[in-house]
Each structure stands twice: as structure tokens, then as C-alpha cells.
Design an enzyme around this catalytic site. Structure first.
Site, short mmCIF file in Angstrom:
data_model
loop_
_atom_site.label_atom_id
_atom_site.label_comp_id
_atom_site.label_asym_id
_atom_site.label_seq_id
_atom_site.Cartn_x
_atom_site.Cartn_y
_atom_site.Cartn_z
N ALA A 146 0.82 -1.22 0.00
CA ALA A 146 0.00 0.00 0.00
C ALA A 146 0.85 1.27 0.00
CB ALA A 146 -0.94 0.00 1.21
N GLY A 147 2.15 1.10 -0.02
CA GLY A 147 3.03 2.27 -0.01
C GLY A 147 3.18 2.88 -1.40
N GLN A 148 4.01 3.92 -1.44
CA GLN A 148 4.24 4.65 -2.69
C GLN A 148 4.86 3.79 -3.78
OE1 GLN A 148 5.64 8.58 -3.48
NE2 GLN A 148 6.99 8.17 -1.73
N ARG A 207 13.45 5.71 8.54
CA ARG A 207 14.15 6.42 9.61
C ARG A 207 13.32 7.63 10.02
NH1 ARG A 207 19.96 6.92 10.48
NH2 ARG A 207 20.19 5.66 8.60
N GLN A 223 9.99 -12.33 8.05
CA GLN A 223 9.79 -12.53 6.61
C GLN A 223 10.76 -13.58 6.07
OE1 GLN A 223 9.54 -8.76 4.53
NE2 GLN A 223 7.73 -8.14 5.69
N VAL A 251 14.01 -4.17 -1.38
CA VAL A 251 14.03 -2.77 -1.78
C VAL A 251 14.03 -1.87 -0.54
CG1 VAL A 251 12.72 -0.96 -3.00
CG2 VAL A 251 12.85 -3.26 -3.96
N ASP A 306 20.33 2.84 -8.62
CA ASP A 306 21.60 3.59 -8.66
C ASP A 306 22.26 3.38 -10.03
OD1 ASP A 306 21.37 4.22 -5.78
OD2 ASP A 306 21.63 2.06 -5.58
N HIS A 334 23.82 0.23 -0.85
CA HIS A 334 22.82 1.17 -1.38
C HIS A 334 22.66 2.28 -0.36
CE1 HIS A 334 19.28 2.94 -3.12
NE2 HIS A 334 18.63 2.76 -2.00
P1 NDP Z 1 7.85 3.72 -0.05
O1 NDP Z 1 6.99 2.79 -0.78
O2 NDP Z 1 8.15 5.06 -0.63
O3 NDP Z 1 9.27 3.04 0.27
C1 NDP Z 1 9.35 1.71 0.75
C2 NDP Z 1 10.79 1.39 1.07
O4 NDP Z 1 11.57 1.42 -0.09
C3 NDP Z 1 11.45 2.34 2.06
O5 NDP Z 1 12.19 1.56 3.00
C4 NDP Z 1 12.37 3.14 1.19
O6 NDP Z 1 13.52 3.55 1.89
C5 NDP Z 1 12.78 2.09 0.21
N1 NDP Z 1 13.51 2.58 -0.96
C6 NDP Z 1 14.56 1.95 -1.53
N2 NDP Z 1 15.02 2.61 -2.56
C7 NDP Z 1 14.29 3.70 -2.67
C8 NDP Z 1 14.31 4.79 -3.56
N3 NDP Z 1 15.21 4.89 -4.49
N4 NDP Z 1 13.40 5.73 -3.42
C9 NDP Z 1 12.50 5.65 -2.43
N5 NDP Z 1 12.43 4.64 -1.56
C10 NDP Z 1 13.33 3.68 -1.67
O7 NDP Z 1 7.33 3.92 1.43
P2 NDP Z 1 5.87 4.15 1.95
O8 NDP Z 1 6.06 4.65 3.34
O9 NDP Z 1 5.02 4.87 0.98
O10 NDP Z 1 5.27 2.69 2.02
C11 NDP Z 1 5.77 1.70 2.83
C12 NDP Z 1 4.67 0.71 3.05
O11 NDP Z 1 5.24 -0.42 3.67
C13 NDP Z 1 3.56 1.21 3.97
O12 NDP Z 1 2.33 0.96 3.34
C14 NDP Z 1 3.72 0.36 5.21
O13 NDP Z 1 2.48 0.04 5.81
C15 NDP Z 1 4.35 -0.87 4.63
N6 NDP Z 1 5.10 -1.73 5.52
C16 NDP Z 1 4.82 -3.05 5.41
C17 NDP Z 1 5.46 -3.96 6.18
C18 NDP Z 1 5.10 -5.37 6.02
O14 NDP Z 1 4.54 -5.73 4.98
N7 NDP Z 1 5.40 -6.22 6.97
C19 NDP Z 1 6.46 -3.56 7.15
C20 NDP Z 1 6.73 -2.15 7.16
C21 NDP Z 1 6.06 -1.28 6.36
P3 NDP Z 1 13.67 5.00 2.59
O15 NDP Z 1 12.69 4.98 3.73
O16 NDP Z 1 15.09 5.02 3.01
O17 NDP Z 1 13.30 5.99 1.53
#
Ligand code: NDP
Length: 327
Positions: free
Chosen positions: A13-15, A92, A112, A129, A159, A187
Site C-alpha cells: 500500500a506504499g508509494q 528512519r 519474513q 528494496v 543507482d 545502497h
Molecule cells: P515507499 O513505498 O516510498 O518506500 C518503501 C521502502 O523502499 C522504504 O524503505 C524506502 O527507503 C525504500 N527505498 C529503496 N530505494 C528507494 C528509492 N530509491 N526511493 C525511495 N524509496 C526507496 O514507502 P511508503 O512509506 O510509501 O510505504 C511503505 C509501506 O510499507 C507502507 O504501506 C507500510 O504500511 C508498509 N510496511 C509493510 C510492512 C510489512 O509488509 N510487513 C512492514 C513495514 C512497512 P527509505 O525509507 O530510506 O526511503
């Protein structure tokens, strides 16, 4: 017709998940003749949002999408999975120490890894990722002792792609002309994007650009591109990260072209002085569904120092998670 390939996406559900899922559903992850079944993992609070995304996936009427299931339990999400894309991670937050970040992510990547070990398909391929990606992959891998080490990878393809884009712009050539660019190490900001062996149109890139541009412009631009995108977009890079994840898996399954390589963080076998077992980026080729570290490259002094610095950071991260009992 072929049985669907099970693809698990965490943090669905994230970005990044939002950009990634539609590319997978359209057939870009594995190829235009391969049906896929999506298994989305989210934390309980985000399951509803994932359900919304699943509705949109349904509305895409993708010919290759054989269905979408949503889980909040890793054991179920990784059951029978062939391709596991570990995107969700603990970001973070302000004032968080590195150790706290690694510990929080251990709480995600340990279960996981265990779930992959217990239930994934025999041919499972894992791409991490979520950051800190290399060390999160190390944690997951250490809890999946029955899965061959070479199935665990972390993403440095973004990268790599960023490096290609900067070089293409500088040289005034299309990215397709560039060969043998490599990302080494972690990374993170210490990564080393190397052109030591890179070529364009049969010429050496190192002869066409000056060292000062490489050191003061190219390397920092690639390493800090994520921050520049946050600054401009107000959000972190997502579509480009999703695109690179697609590239990483597509190449893993379908191979690299002759005379070229790509970059991926894979389990070190001790090559190039990178301690065995660390998940570090290398120039890699892919063949028959396996990534292999390119062997026998001469490493000049500048490259050596950069690689060592990034690998030292990976060693530190490994030592921290070891002390925390996460590996
Ligand atoms: P994003 O989808 O934007 O990012 C997810 C992860 O990808 C982050 O750790 C981010 O790192 C990393 N990442 C790696 N490379 C890149 C890059 N080039 N650019 C941006 N991000 C990068 O985060 P959201 O917060 O939108 O979504 C995260 C989702 O994960 C949420 O929906 C949350 O609920 C879910 N989640 C699920 C878990 C599970 O399934 N057990 C556990 C934890 C979270 P960085 O933060 O350093 O940008």
C-alpha cells in the site's frame, strides 16, 4: 497455458508498491507471456488501503493478472511464492539512531525470512528494496537457511540506472550505447558508481570525461539523487524505484545481453576482497535465472578506496545486527 507465477509484494500500500503493482500486472516483471498472481503483504493498519489498490488492479482488467490476495501475516503471504519483492520497511524517523533503525527492521525482515524459508516455492527469488536494503536482505537471508544464498538480493539497479542517465546526458548518447557501468558496495551515500570499465560506442568512458567531473559531479549526483528528488517532489522517489525493481527481476529471469552487465547487491563469495556473506553490490551478469558476480576485473587505486569505504559501512551494519542478535 502456463500456471501463474506467484509474486509477493510487501509494503503493497506504499508509494513504491502503488507504482510497482501495475507494472507487474501488465506483464513487465517477467514477460508478456507469463501470467502472475499477486500476494500483497501489509501491516494491519494498511490492509484497507491495499484493498483499494487491489480494486484498481481489478479495474485494469489486465490479461496476465490471475488474481490478487491480501495478507497481514507473512507466513500466508509467502506461501508458494516464486518472486518476493520486499518493499515495506521501517523508515528512519527524526532522531532515530542507526542501531534503532536496524533493530526496527530486524523485527520486519526476520519473520519474513522465516516465512520464506518455511513456505516459499523451491525456485523463490528475493529482492529487497526497503532500506537499509543490503542489511535487511542479510537479516532475511540469515533466517532462511534452507534457501540457497544466491536467491537473496538487494536493489542497486536504481543507482545503476541513475548512473546510466547521468552518463548518457554528459556524453550526449542514448543510454543504450552505454556498457559496463557498475555500482559497488552499499545502497547508501557511500556507494561507488564506477566507470572504470565502462564503454560507449566501443570507446572507454573514462577517456571521454575527466576525473574531476567523476569525483565532484557524477559520483555525488548519483549517490545523492534520492535526496534531490525528495527536495524537488516533496516525496521520495517511487516510480523510478519501482521501475528499477522491475528491471532487476526481469534481468534476473531473462538474462543480461552479451558484452554487458548490470548491478545488483548479491551475497559475496569473497570476490574483490568483499567479506564472504555480505550482501554488496557488484557488476553482475544474469544467465539461466542466476546472477553471477563478474570475475577478474582489474581494480584501480581510486576504485579500490571507494569500494573499501562502502564495504566498511556494510561490515559495520552487519556487526550491529549481529550484536543485536538479528542474524
Ligand atoms: P515507499 O513505498 O516510498 O518506500 C518503501 C521502502 O523502499 C522504504 O524503505 C524506502 O527507503 C525504500 N527505498 C529503496 N530505494 C528507494 C528509492 N530509491 N526511493 C525511495 N524509496 C526507496 O514507502 P511508503 O512509506 O510509501 O510505504 C511503505 C509501506 O510499507 C507502507 O504501506 C507500510 O504500511 C508498509 N510496511 C509493510 C510492512 C510489512 O509488509 N510487513 C512492514 C513495514 C512497512 P527509505 O525509507 O530510506 O526511503
Amino acid at each position: 497455458s502456463q500456471a501463474p507465477v506467484n509474486v509477493t509484494v510487501t509494503g503493497a500500500a506504499g508509494q513504491i508498491g502503488y507504482a510497482l503493482l501495475f507494472r507487474i500486472a501488465s506483464g513487465q516483471l517477467l514477460g508478456q507471456d507469463v501470467p502472475v498472481k499477486l500476494r500483497l503483504l501489509e501491516i494491519p493498519q494498511a490492509v484497507k488501503a491495499a484493498e483499494g489498490t487491489a480494486m484498481e488492479l481489478e479495474d485494469g482488467a489486465f490479461p496476465l493478472l490471475a488474481g490478487t490476495d491480501i495478507f497481514d501475516d507473512p507466513k500466508q503471504a509467502f506461501e508458494g511464492t516464486n518472486i518476493a519483492l520486499l518493499v515495506g520497511a521501517r523508515p528512519r524517523s527524526k532522531g532515530m539512531e542507526r542501531g534503532d533503525l536496524l533493530e526496527a527492521n530486524g523485527g520486519i525482515f526476520k519473520p519474513q525470512g522465516e516465512a520464506i524459508n518455511a513456505g516459499a516455492a523451491d525456485d523463490v527469488k528475493v529482492l529487497v528494496v526497503g532500506n537499509p536494503a543490503n542489511t535487511n536482505a542479510l537479516i532475511a537471508r540469515s533466517h532462511a537457511p534452507d534457501v540457497p544464498a544466491d536467491r537473496f538480493t538487494a536493489m542497486t539497479r536504481l543507482d545503476h540506472n541513475r548512473a546510466l542517465a547521468q552518463l548518457a546526458k554528459k556524453l550526449g548518447v542514448p543510454v543504450t550505447e552505454l556498457k559496463k557501468v557498475a555500482i559497488w558496495g552499499n545502497h547508501s551515500a557511500t556507494q561507488y558508481p564506477s566507470v572504470q570499465h565502462a564503454e560507449f560506442g566501443g570507446k572507454k568512458i573514462a577517456d571521454a570525461v575527466d576525473q574531476a567531473w567523476l569525483e565532484n559531479d557524477f559520483i555525488p549526483t548519483v549517490a545523492k539523487r534520492g535526496a534531490a528528488i525528495i527536495e524537488a517532489r516533496g516525496l521520495s522517489s517511487a516510480a523510478s524505484a519501482a521501475s528499477a525493481a522491475i528491471d532487476h527481476v526481469y534481468t534476473w529471469v531473462n538474462g543480461t545481453p552479451a558484452g554487458d552487465w548490470t548491478s545488483a547487491a548479491v551475497v559475496s563469495d569473497g570476490s574483490y576482497g568483499v567479506p564472504e556473506g555480505l550482501i554488496s553490490s557488484f557488476p553482475v551478469t544474469a544467465k539461466d535465472g542466476k546472477y553471477e558476480i563478474v570475475q577478474g576485473l582489474e581494480i584501480d587505486d581510486f576504485s579500490r578506496a571507494r569500494i573499501d569505504a562502502s564495504v566498511a559501512e556494510l561490515v559495520e551494519e552487519r556487526d550491529t545486527v549481529q550484536k543485536l542478535g538479528l542474524i
